[in-house]
Design an enzyme around this catalytic site. Structure first.
Site, PDB file in Angstrom:
ATOM      1  N   ASP A 143      -4.390  -0.997  13.912  1.00 41.92           N
ATOM      2  CA  ASP A 143      -5.419  -1.137  13.657  1.00 41.92           C
ATOM      3  C   ASP A 143      -4.975  -3.645  13.950  1.00 41.92           C
ATOM      4  O   ASP A 143      -4.803  -3.933  12.316  1.00 41.92           O
ATOM      5  CB  ASP A 143      -5.298  -0.685  12.328  1.00 41.92           C
ATOM      6  CG  ASP A 143      -7.049  -1.806  11.218  1.00 41.92           C
ATOM      7  OD1 ASP A 143      -7.006  -2.314  11.957  1.00 41.92           O
ATOM      8  OD2 ASP A 143      -6.743  -1.119  10.004  1.00 41.92           O
ATOM      9  N   LEU A 151      -4.094  -4.852  -4.571  1.00 41.79           N
ATOM     10  CA  LEU A 151      -4.670  -5.169  -2.706  1.00 41.79           C
ATOM     11  C   LEU A 151      -5.854  -4.237  -2.217  1.00 41.79           C
ATOM     12  O   LEU A 151      -5.982  -4.617  -1.657  1.00 41.79           O
ATOM     13  CB  LEU A 151      -3.320  -5.522  -2.333  1.00 41.79           C
ATOM     14  CG  LEU A 151      -2.047  -6.588  -2.971  1.00 41.79           C
ATOM     15  CD1 LEU A 151      -1.309  -6.102  -1.741  1.00 41.79           C
ATOM     16  CD2 LEU A 151      -2.539  -8.134  -2.611  1.00 41.79           C
ATOM     17  N   LYS A 183       2.507   0.091  -2.009  1.00 37.36           N
ATOM     18  CA  LYS A 183       2.280   1.589  -1.785  1.00 37.36           C
ATOM     19  C   LYS A 183       2.603   2.689  -2.429  1.00 37.36           C
ATOM     20  O   LYS A 183       3.390   3.203  -2.949  1.00 37.36           O
ATOM     21  CB  LYS A 183       2.236   1.719  -0.596  1.00 37.36           C
ATOM     22  CG  LYS A 183       1.405   0.945  -0.136  1.00 37.36           C
ATOM     23  CD  LYS A 183       1.078   1.621   2.115  1.00 37.36           C
ATOM     24  CE  LYS A 183       0.605   0.599   2.774  1.00 37.36           C
ATOM     25  NZ  LYS A 183       1.039   1.848   3.925  1.00 37.36           N
ATOM     26  N   GLU A 224      -7.716   0.082  -2.285  1.00 39.13           N
ATOM     27  CA  GLU A 224      -7.460   0.910  -2.738  1.00 39.13           C
ATOM     28  C   GLU A 224      -7.630   2.226  -1.739  1.00 39.13           C
ATOM     29  O   GLU A 224      -8.947   1.764  -1.151  1.00 39.13           O
ATOM     30  CB  GLU A 224      -7.635   1.397  -4.031  1.00 39.13           C
ATOM     31  CG  GLU A 224      -8.771   1.613  -4.727  1.00 39.13           C
ATOM     32  CD  GLU A 224      -9.507   2.068  -5.881  1.00 39.13           C
ATOM     33  OE1 GLU A 224      -9.111   2.318  -6.471  1.00 39.13           O
ATOM     34  OE2 GLU A 224      -9.852   1.353  -6.345  1.00 39.13           O
ATOM     35  N   GLY A 225      -7.906   3.401  -1.708  1.00 42.86           N
ATOM     36  CA  GLY A 225      -8.050   4.504  -1.386  1.00 42.86           C
ATOM     37  C   GLY A 225      -8.499   6.108  -1.767  1.00 42.86           C
ATOM     38  O   GLY A 225      -8.028   6.224  -2.365  1.00 42.86           O
ATOM     39  N   GLU A 229      -3.091   3.066  -4.198  1.00 45.93           N
ATOM     40  CA  GLU A 229      -3.938   2.134  -4.296  1.00 45.93           C
ATOM     41  C   GLU A 229      -2.247   1.177  -3.836  1.00 45.93           C
ATOM     42  O   GLU A 229      -1.142   1.749  -3.745  1.00 45.93           O
ATOM     43  CB  GLU A 229      -3.536   2.016  -5.407  1.00 45.93           C
ATOM     44  CG  GLU A 229      -4.587   2.731  -6.287  1.00 45.93           C
ATOM     45  CD  GLU A 229      -5.252   2.119  -8.122  1.00 45.93           C
ATOM     46  OE1 GLU A 229      -4.207   1.510  -8.446  1.00 45.93           O
ATOM     47  OE2 GLU A 229      -6.160   3.059  -8.175  1.00 45.93           O
TER      48      GLU A 229
END
Ligand SMILES: *[C@@H]1O[C@H](CO)[C@@H](O)[C@H](O)[C@H]1NC(C)=O
Ligand SMILES: *[C@@H]1O[C@H](CO)[C@@H](O)[C@H](O)[C@H]1NC(C)=O
Ligand SMILES: *[C@@H]1O[C@H](CO)[C@@H](O)[C@H](O)[C@H]1NC(C)=O
Ligand SMILES: *[C@@H]1O[C@H](CO)[C@@H](O)[C@H](O)[C@H]1NC(C)=O
Length: 857
Positions: free
Chosen positions: A713, A570, A609, A572-573, A577
């Site tokens: 957010d 979905l 996550k 990633e950062g 992920e």
């Protein structure tokens, strides 16, 4: 809790014990506010390098004033020179300045800008500017930590100046606004500069004694000091032993400027003094060391020449004090100047021994006297009605005054202590009672009016507290609630105390929603920000909730990793992920109170996550904190944490996922009911269902806000869609490439969803439930436009930020999102109210939810 009267007490002691000092400035007493807060300084004497807007002009930089937009705020440019901006005060005449006070922009809770660090420069003539340094040579002064407290800083050494500039150190991590005050008194000496030979080095039994003028602010060339003032005018007399000092951690000889006769064949040291104007001089006092055992004595003779207008008078005066070989203590030697009129004086001090050392030279002229007492506790803010105290030589009077003052202070302290205790008890009692009645809402309102009064100095109780700057007690504003009060508002607290075994029966039923009413705000410092797996922001949680959660076990179970089947990535950062997975047998791991519409034995769709195994320690601890927080969130419209894998790496968090994906993608695939849909044969969403979607988001946010959680957010991309248009709010942050265009990297700051952010979040970095409400308005707009375009799609990111500035300036030039074609007027009105400039006037999620329920579709 602060005990401000302590400083006051010592100041008073100091002042009475030094009651004999009156013809020279006494830095312990010379601490009067010079008129920023009291208004004696005129608006036109306050100027600045720049101003953000008319309502944040220099004249609003007055300490303790809330006029305009609450403070002076400079324009912040991207230029690297961070010390370009200044707030300048012209005192109209020379002043001896011992203390400065600074404060940020609070503006009744709207503002949150302050200068964490600043420098000071000053000038006596308006052309030569000198940067202030402390006795250790440091220029930067630590400023404020929040927008409301006044921070007072002693200037050591003090300044003699007419112009003072405050220069905030701007590092672009936040905007800066300042309110300031200067404290001191008029510089009656009138001395503008002294020129003298540089102080010398003495070697005493192999120990170097530095007798230079270490705080001289003029120029130094060829061992001559010119155009400055320094230790001889800093108000601090040296000790009997010149190798010692009052000042901590300095070299031997610090307090004195000294010379040896070997360097002066003429037998004297000449010092020239320049004054601000022609004065009628009565005396000069020279503070000399007289440690004759170390070859130091007062001067043997002094000869002074006077200059009025442009010529030096031909007849000097000469004076020889009695040379004292008996008493080694340092002393003031008084030289009568016989009412000479002069604007400059040149004196030759003749050596009486090998060394001559001075720590102070003061001048008395025009019969003016320094105050010997602090302004009475009416407050330095109103100096006007404080009479100048006449010189009073009677020691008994001083003694009596001293005793009376001490008694008065003790009584005052007792009263204040008692009063505070009683008040605290009352408050606590009141809050406890109200909580029992589930009336927490009214508590926050009550505390708000209480503190509001304090801000206005209008309530009787606050006057007792705030009668002087030194002892003013700063109440916690409504935005910065006392932890104990906040804790009681949290349902988590009642739960925690239940679990701890304290059987509080009545409170356990407190419904989360009831705690939410006023819009709570938090200062950034009170918030624990979690990085989130992907480097994006997750919920901001009050620090104190975090404290509550820490140390408690995670309320979800460990899930066997092997039962997860990877389906799709979905996002990633930086730190991990997010995967879409199927989980087998998840039903066995879920709480029984979890109502799921998933049939038994079907693999369940979950989002996983995952933290990278090589993530740093902070990311790991944030991840575990996030698990703790997520595990407490139980609401039908919030994504639930189902299970975790934390027994081995990589750490995983398994949350619900909904089969229809996120709301943004879902709506983009759909069309409103109508002609176009008919023609294109696209799937549709009815108005009824749009309304249902909006209501559910509001309901989920109502729950989050009741816990004082700030989402930061909220957007359609963070809402998931299940069967029958059910919505759950998630928090993927900016992990998904798909939505990278929705985020903007502000220089030196985080990546932010600026098109969803309130003006105060962008400009002030302030995230609150009210800014979540703003984002809700944008989310509602997205929903009603079927996410066919980005908000403000016609504006570039820079223009969006520009528009934010217009919201701040509020000159009706700001652009609002337009009314979507299918949006009823009543709903557009609701959207507009979410974008109210004043955060307090935006509706709460409770109100939004109610309005949506009421409005018919
Ligand atoms: C003495 O005190 C008064 C008010 O308290 C003040 O206005 C005045 O400037 C002071 N004088 C000096 C020389 O500091
Ligand atoms: C005075 O002497 C000390 C000790 O050597 C030195 O650190 C300081 O910089 C000197 N100050 C000035 C103004 O020369
Ligand atoms: C200076 O002050 C003294 C005392 O106040 C006064 O007698 C004298 O006239 C003054 N001198 C001048 C030139 O004004
Ligand atoms: C300095 O003073 C001492 C003591 O008065 C005296 O003995 C000596 O000769 C003087 N030195 C010079 C160079 O004048």
């Amino acid at each position: 809790m602060k005990y401000p009267w302590k400083t006051n007490l010592s100041a008073l002691f100091l002042l009475y014990l030094s009651g004999a000092v009156r013809t020279q400035v006494n830095p312990g007493v010379c601490r009067f506010p010079l008129g920023m807060s009291g208004g004696q300084i005129q608006d036109e004497d306050i100027s600045a390098s720049s101003q953000w807007s008319d309502s944040t002009a220099a004249k609003y930089g007055r300490l303790d004033f809330e006029d305009g937009d609450g403070a002076w705020c400079p324009v912040i440019t991207d230029e690297p020179d961070s010390l370009k901006e200044f707030l300048q005060i012209d005192l109209r005449s020379l002043h001896f300045i011992t203390l400065v006070g600074t404060q940020g922009r609070h503006a009744g809770g709207i503002g949150n800008e302050f200068a964490q660090m600043y420098k000071i420069t000053y000038s006596r003539d308006g052309s030569r500017w000198v940067p202030w340094k402390n006795r250790q040579g440091k220029e930067v002064i630590e400023g404020n930590r929040n927008a409301y407290d006044i921070v007072l800083k002693d200037l050591e050494p003090p300044i003699v100046a007419r112009f003072v500039r405050f220069m905030p150190v701007i590092d672009h991590s936040m905007n800066v606004c300042m309110r300031v005050e200067l404290y001191g008194c008029e510089w009656l000496d009138g001395l503008v500069s002294y020129n003298a030979p540089a102080g010398q080095l003495m070697i005493l039994h192999d120990m170097p004694v530095y007798l230079n003028d270490s705080v001289y602010d003029g120029a130094m060339a060829y061992s001559v000091m010119t155009e400055g003032l320094g230790q001889l005018t800093d108000g601090m007399s040296g000790l009997d032993d010149f190798t010692q000092s009052h000042v901590y951690n300095v070299w031997p000889g610090y307090d004195y400027v000294g010379w040896t006769n070997e360097s002066f064949p003429s037998g004297f040291v000449e010092i020239m003094f320049e004054f601000d104007r022609t004065r009628n001089f009565t005396t000069m006092k020279v503070h000399c060391n007289n440690m004759f055992s170390k070859w130091v004595k007062t001067f043997q003779k002094v000869v002074c020449y006077f200059r009025s207008e442009s010529d030096w008078e031909t007849t000097p005066i000469s004076f020889s004090p009695v040379v004292d070989d008996v008493n080694p203590s340092a002393r003031f030697v008084t030289v009568s100047l016989h009412n000479h009129m002069a604007s400059a004086i040149k004196c030759q001090y003749h050596f009486a021994d090998v060394w001559m050392m001075f720590s102070e030279i003061t001048f008395q002229s025009d019969t003016a006297m320094y105050n010997t007492t602090l302004a009475p506790s009416k407050g330095p803010t109103r100096t006007g009605d404080n009479p100048t105290h006449k010189v009073d030589d009677s020691n008994t009077r001083i003694l009596i005054g001293c005793l009376v003052a001490i008694i008065f202070i003790l009584v005052a302290i007792i009263i204040i202590i008692l009063w505070r205790q009683v008040w605290q008890k009352l408050l606590e009692k009141a809050s406890r009672r109200m909580l029992d009645d589930e009336l927490t809402a009214s508590l926050s309102i009550q505390s708000e009016t209480f503190t509001y009064n304090n801000n206005n100095h209008s309530s009787a109780t606050s006057e007792q507290e705030s009668n002087s700057t030194y002892e003013r007690i700063f109440p916690l504003g409504p935005d910065y609630q006392e932890p104990s009060r906040l804790i009681r508002k949290l349902p988590e607290f009642t739960k925690a105390s239940d679990e701890a075994g304290t059987s509080s029966s009545s409170a356990s039923n407190t419904s989360p929603a009831s705690a939410q009413d006023g819009v709570p705000h938090y200062a950034e410092a009170d918030i624990v920000n979690l990085q989130g797996v992907t480097g994006g922001n997750t919920y901001a949680v009050p620090a104190l909730t975090m404290d509550l959660l820490s140390g408690k076990d995670v309320a979800v179970e460990e899930f066997p990793r092997q039962l997860l089947t990877f389906k799709e990535k979905l996002g990633e950062g930086q730190f991990g992920e997010v995967h879409l997975c199927e989980a087998e047998g998840m039903q066995d791991f879920m709480d029984e109170d979890f109502i799921s519409d998933i049939s038994e034995n079907q693999p369940m769709l979950v989002a996983v996550k995952m933290l990278r195994a090589d993530a740093n320690k902070n990311a790991r601890s944030d991840f575990l904190k996030e698990i703790k927080i997520m595990s407490r969130l139980k609401d039908p419209n919030i994504i639930r944490l189902l299970a975790v894998c934390i027994c081995s790496d990589p750490l995983c968090m398994i949350t619900e996922y909904m089969e229809n994906g996120d709301l943004n993608q879902f709506l983009s695939r759909h069309e409103p009911e109508g002609q176009i849909a008919l023609l294109s044969n696209a799937p549709t969403v009815s108005c009824r269902n749009l309304h249902y979607i909006a209501t559910q988001i509001a309901s989920g946010m109502k729950y989050l806000s009741s816990l004082n959680f700030v989402h930061r957010d909220l957007a359609t991309r963070n809402c998931l869609v299940g069967k029958k248009f059910t919505i759950k709010i998630a928090d993927f942050g900016m992990s998904r490439n798909l939505y990278s265009g929705d985020y903007y990297r502000i220089q030196g700051r985080a990546v932010l969803p600026i098109r969803w952010m309130s003006w105060e979040s962008i400009l002030l970095g302030k995230f609150t439930t009210a800014s979540d409400v703003w984002a809700y308005g944008v989310t509602l707009w997205e929903t009603l436009t079927f996410c066919k375009e980005q908000p403000y799609s016609q504006l570039s990111d820079e223009q969006v930020i520009e528009n934010t500035g217009e919201f701040f300036r509020d000159q009706k030039r700001q652009i609002y999102l337009p009314q979507p074609p299918i949006c009823p007027d009543s709903v557009y009105k609701l959207m507009l109210s979410c974008w109210h400039r004043n955060a307090k006037e935006r509706p709460s999620f409770q109100e939004i939810h109610r309005i949506l329920l009421e409005c018919q579709v």
